[in-house]
Scaffold this motif. Structure first.
Motif, PDB file in Angstrom:
ATOM      1  N   PRO A 124      19.207   8.693  27.287  1.00  0.00           N
ATOM      2  CA  PRO A 124      19.917   9.323  26.167  1.00  0.00           C
ATOM      3  C   PRO A 124      21.046  10.213  26.684  1.00  0.00           C
ATOM      4  N   TYR A 125      22.157  10.198  25.972  1.00  0.00           N
ATOM      5  CA  TYR A 125      23.290  11.011  26.397  1.00  0.00           C
ATOM      6  C   TYR A 125      23.897  11.742  25.217  1.00  0.00           C
ATOM      7  N   ALA A 145      35.099   4.819  20.152  1.00  0.00           N
ATOM      8  CA  ALA A 145      34.216   4.941  18.993  1.00  0.00           C
ATOM      9  C   ALA A 145      32.832   4.377  19.296  1.00  0.00           C
ATOM     10  N   SER A 146      32.780   3.299  20.079  1.00  0.00           N
ATOM     11  CA  SER A 146      31.478   2.714  20.427  1.00  0.00           C
ATOM     12  C   SER A 146      30.683   3.665  21.322  1.00  0.00           C
ATOM     13  N   VAL A 147      31.374   4.413  22.179  1.00  0.00           N
ATOM     14  CA  VAL A 147      30.703   5.411  23.011  1.00  0.00           C
ATOM     15  C   VAL A 147      30.070   6.487  22.126  1.00  0.00           C
ATOM     16  N   LEU A 148      30.790   6.935  21.113  1.00  0.00           N
ATOM     17  CA  LEU A 148      30.248   7.948  20.201  1.00  0.00           C
ATOM     18  C   LEU A 148      29.024   7.414  19.470  1.00  0.00           C
ATOM     19  N   ARG A 149      29.079   6.154  19.041  1.00  0.00           N
ATOM     20  CA  ARG A 149      27.961   5.595  18.279  1.00  0.00           C
ATOM     21  C   ARG A 149      26.683   5.478  19.120  1.00  0.00           C
ATOM     22  N   GLY A 150      26.828   5.363  20.429  1.00  0.00           N
ATOM     23  CA  GLY A 150      25.651   5.239  21.283  1.00  0.00           C
ATOM     24  C   GLY A 150      25.023   6.558  21.672  1.00  0.00           C
ATOM     25  N   ALA A 151      25.654   7.677  21.321  1.00  0.00           N
ATOM     26  CA  ALA A 151      25.180   8.990  21.769  1.00  0.00           C
ATOM     27  C   ALA A 151      24.011   9.497  20.934  1.00  0.00           C
ATOM     28  N   ALA A 152      23.122  10.230  21.577  1.00  0.00           N
ATOM     29  CA  ALA A 152      22.025  10.879  20.858  1.00  0.00           C
ATOM     30  C   ALA A 152      22.534  12.064  20.043  1.00  0.00           C
ATOM     31  N   THR A 155      29.040  16.241  19.823  1.00  0.00           N
ATOM     32  CA  THR A 155      29.521  17.582  19.533  1.00  0.00           C
ATOM     33  C   THR A 155      30.991  17.680  19.928  1.00  0.00           C
ATOM     34  N   THR A 156      31.704  18.576  19.290  1.00  0.00           N
ATOM     35  CA  THR A 156      33.095  18.849  19.639  1.00  0.00           C
ATOM     36  C   THR A 156      33.261  20.361  19.759  1.00  0.00           C
ATOM     37  N   ARG A 157      34.434  20.781  20.247  1.00  0.00           N
ATOM     38  CA  ARG A 157      34.668  22.223  20.307  1.00  0.00           C
ATOM     39  C   ARG A 157      35.611  22.681  19.201  1.00  0.00           C
ATOM     40  N   ASP A 158      35.956  21.789  18.268  1.00  0.00           N
ATOM     41  CA  ASP A 158      36.802  22.194  17.144  1.00  0.00           C
ATOM     42  C   ASP A 158      36.719  21.161  16.029  1.00  0.00           C
ATOM     43  N   GLU A 159      37.122  21.599  14.821  1.00  0.00           N
ATOM     44  CA  GLU A 159      37.096  20.715  13.651  1.00  0.00           C
ATOM     45  C   GLU A 159      38.111  19.583  13.745  1.00  0.00           C
ATOM     46  N   ILE A 160      39.232  19.821  14.422  1.00  0.00           N
ATOM     47  CA  ILE A 160      40.247  18.768  14.559  1.00  0.00           C
ATOM     48  C   ILE A 160      39.654  17.556  15.259  1.00  0.00           C
ATOM     49  N   SER A 161      38.900  17.794  16.328  1.00  0.00           N
ATOM     50  CA  SER A 161      38.281  16.692  17.062  1.00  0.00           C
ATOM     51  C   SER A 161      37.201  16.011  16.233  1.00  0.00           C
ATOM     52  N   ALA A 162      36.449  16.798  15.463  1.00  0.00           N
ATOM     53  CA  ALA A 162      35.419  16.206  14.604  1.00  0.00           C
ATOM     54  C   ALA A 162      36.049  15.282  13.568  1.00  0.00           C
ATOM     55  N   ALA A 163      37.146  15.733  12.960  1.00  0.00           N
ATOM     56  CA  ALA A 163      37.835  14.900  11.973  1.00  0.00           C
ATOM     57  C   ALA A 163      38.405  13.648  12.629  1.00  0.00           C
ATOM     58  N   TYR A 164      38.911  13.797  13.852  1.00  0.00           N
ATOM     59  CA  TYR A 164      39.473  12.643  14.548  1.00  0.00           C
ATOM     60  C   TYR A 164      38.389  11.620  14.876  1.00  0.00           C
ATOM     61  N   ALA A 165      37.196  12.089  15.238  1.00  0.00           N
ATOM     62  CA  ALA A 165      36.088  11.175  15.508  1.00  0.00           C
ATOM     63  C   ALA A 165      35.769  10.343  14.267  1.00  0.00           C
ATOM     64  N   ARG A 166      35.815  10.968  13.115  1.00  0.00           N
ATOM     65  CA  ARG A 166      35.547  10.230  11.877  1.00  0.00           C
ATOM     66  C   ARG A 166      36.676   9.240  11.570  1.00  0.00           C
ATOM     67  N   GLU A 167      37.906   9.629  11.855  1.00  0.00           N
ATOM     68  CA  GLU A 167      39.031   8.703  11.658  1.00  0.00           C
ATOM     69  C   GLU A 167      38.897   7.479  12.557  1.00  0.00           C
ATOM     70  N   MET A 168      38.292   7.662  13.733  1.00  0.00           N
ATOM     71  CA  MET A 168      38.091   6.561  14.662  1.00  0.00           C
ATOM     72  C   MET A 168      37.029   5.583  14.164  1.00  0.00           C
ATOM     73  N   GLY A 169      36.272   5.956  13.163  1.00  0.00           N
ATOM     74  CA  GLY A 169      35.239   5.087  12.639  1.00  0.00           C
ATOM     75  C   GLY A 169      33.824   5.539  12.935  1.00  0.00           C
ATOM     76  N   ASP A 171      30.650   7.355  12.047  1.00  0.00           N
ATOM     77  CA  ASP A 171      30.120   7.843  10.764  1.00  0.00           C
ATOM     78  C   ASP A 171      28.829   8.636  10.916  1.00  0.00           C
ATOM     79  N   GLY A 172      28.491   9.013  12.144  1.00  0.00           N
ATOM     80  CA  GLY A 172      27.299   9.829  12.359  1.00  0.00           C
ATOM     81  C   GLY A 172      27.609  11.306  12.212  1.00  0.00           C
ATOM     82  N   ASN A 173      26.609  12.122  12.455  1.00  0.00           N
ATOM     83  CA  ASN A 173      26.789  13.570  12.368  1.00  0.00           C
ATOM     84  C   ASN A 173      27.557  14.094  13.581  1.00  0.00           C
ATOM     85  N   VAL A 174      28.421  15.044  13.340  1.00  0.00           N
ATOM     86  CA  VAL A 174      29.156  15.717  14.417  1.00  0.00           C
ATOM     87  C   VAL A 174      28.849  17.207  14.332  1.00  0.00           C
ATOM     88  N   LEU A 175      28.351  17.742  15.430  1.00  0.00           N
ATOM     89  CA  LEU A 175      28.106  19.180  15.495  1.00  0.00           C
ATOM     90  C   LEU A 175      29.348  19.847  16.084  1.00  0.00           C
TER      91      LEU A 175
END
Length: 391
Positions: A124-125, A145-152, A155-169, A171-175
């Motif tokens: 798990p990563y 995006a596939s790397v993000l989907r495989g993660a347990a 997390t990001t250090r800001d909301e801009i990155s969290a929003a960008y992760a969602r734009e990339m496709g 759809d999981g939770n981002v802390l």
């Protein structure tokens, strides 16, 4: 007490860039606290590129595995795949801001190759707090995006990155957490007798030696550095100290090269010593009265040790991090002119006590976000280690 081995991917115990070291040592503090909450004892395996410097220090709970390109195709016990299979959890921090293609295709493709081996390993990563994106290439964006989907956990250090992760496709939770270097240990400064105020300036060797259009800066960075020094030298009872935070064998990135060039122009300025560890740098910065700079982790050292500061941003990682904490005193090298930035530095210096109060409030928000990240790690560390796949 349960034992866990935690891999720290794209961290370093000997980086010439003290910002990467600050991430590593700050992250170590967070993971140790999380393990204590989970009733576990943790050992660390630091996985990053080989660095020319000696380690900042050695510790019984830290093993360093310097990676080379050949390790990613080795299938023996020294290959990257075997290394991560020997971990119970891997925390990938992407060196803070390298999960992006802004530094060119070579760096991000190597990272993606490692991350996909990590997915195959069965370990798990976590995508630990970092800047995500931008990605100009649609193909690389899909791989990321596939790397993000495989993660347990992502997390990001800001909301801009969290929003960008969602734009990339994704759809999981981002802390949304904050930069783990906020937790970098340091020695609080001793009380100083009244005297001249000390202004610390970090002049980035990367920007000082780059063409203005490489980072699409609005102003000439060398001219801005000269004018900032002149501004503070003209203040009564004020000393200027140049603080180098990247001490590199590559002169095009070395902050000391820039500092020495400016020292020849302004003999009255002081040069901070070459720091052996990130904590040494933070302890020195903590004793200053005001700070400004273009190396983000030098600014984080000031911000998290109670020194009023003006980060000088050349990418969105600055505004994302500090903006997320409600700290608006960031100079935008890409959007503001030299005159505007010098005026901002002047106002900030004159209003430094108000700045200090604002940064204290913002720092509290940052610590609260990192507490949530620590709790999430504690839950992952508490899980039973999964059975390993056969090599």
């Amino acid at each position: 007490m349960t034992d866990r081995t935690v891999g720290l991917l794209w961290h370093s115990m000997s980086s010439e860039n003290l910002g990467v070291g600050a991430l590593t040592l700050g992250h170590r503090e967070i993971v140790r606290a999380a393990a204590a909450k989970a009733g576990a004892q943790v050992r660390f395996k630091v996985l990053g590129w080989a660095d020319p410097k000696a380690p900042y220090f050695t510790a019984d709970d830290v093993e360093v595995r310097a990676l080379r390109s050949s390790d990613f195709v080795r299938l023996d016990e020294r290959g990257f795949l075997a290394e991560v299979r020997g971990c119970d959890l891997v925390l990938d921090i992407g060196a803070g801001d390298s999960f992006s293609d802004i530094y060119g295709p070579s760096r991000i493709l190597k990272m993606l190759a490692a991350q996909n081996l990590l997915r195959l390993s069965g370990t798990p990563y976590v995508i630990s707090p970092q800047t995500i994106g931008p990605f100009d290439s649609a193909a690389i964006r899909r791989l990321a995006a596939s790397v993000l989907r495989g993660a347990a956990l992502v997390t990001t250090r800001d909301e801009i990155s969290a929003a960008y992760a969602r734009e990339m496709g994704y759809d999981g939770n981002v802390l949304v957490a904050s930069d783990v270097a906020l937790r970098l240990p340091f020695d609080a400064p001793l009380a100083q007798p009244a005297g001249a105020l000390r202004v610390g300036l970090n002049v980035s060797g990367l920007l000082f030696n780059a063409t203005t259009d490489r980072f699409e800066l609005k102003s000439d960075y060398r001219d801005l550095s000269q004018r900032a020094i002149a501004l503070f030298l003209n203040k009564p009872q004020t000393k200027v100290v140049l603080v180098s935070h990247v001490l590199s064998s590559d002169h095009s990135e070395d902050d000391r090269v820039a500092a020495l060039a400016l020292k020849r122009e302004f003999p009255e300025i002081e040069l901070a010593p070459d720091f052996r560890t990130p904590s040494d740098a933070k302890s020195f910065i903590a004793g200053l009265d005001f700070f400004a700079g273009a190396r983000m982790h030098a600014c984080i050292a000031a911000f998290s040790s109670g020194v009023p500061c003006v980060p000088m941003a050349y990418s969105r990682k600055f505004s994302g991090l500090f903006g997320a904490l409600g700290y608006a005193h960031v100079a935008d090298l890409r959007g503001q002119s030299t005159d505007e930035i010098v005026a901002k530095l002047d106002r900030a210096y004159e209003g430094r006590e108000a700045l200090r109060r604002e940064s204290d409030l913002a720092l509290g928000r940052g610590f609260a976000r990192l507490d949530r990240y620590e709790d999430a790690l504690a839950a992952l560390i508490a899980r039973r280690p999964q059975a390993r796949r056969a090599a």
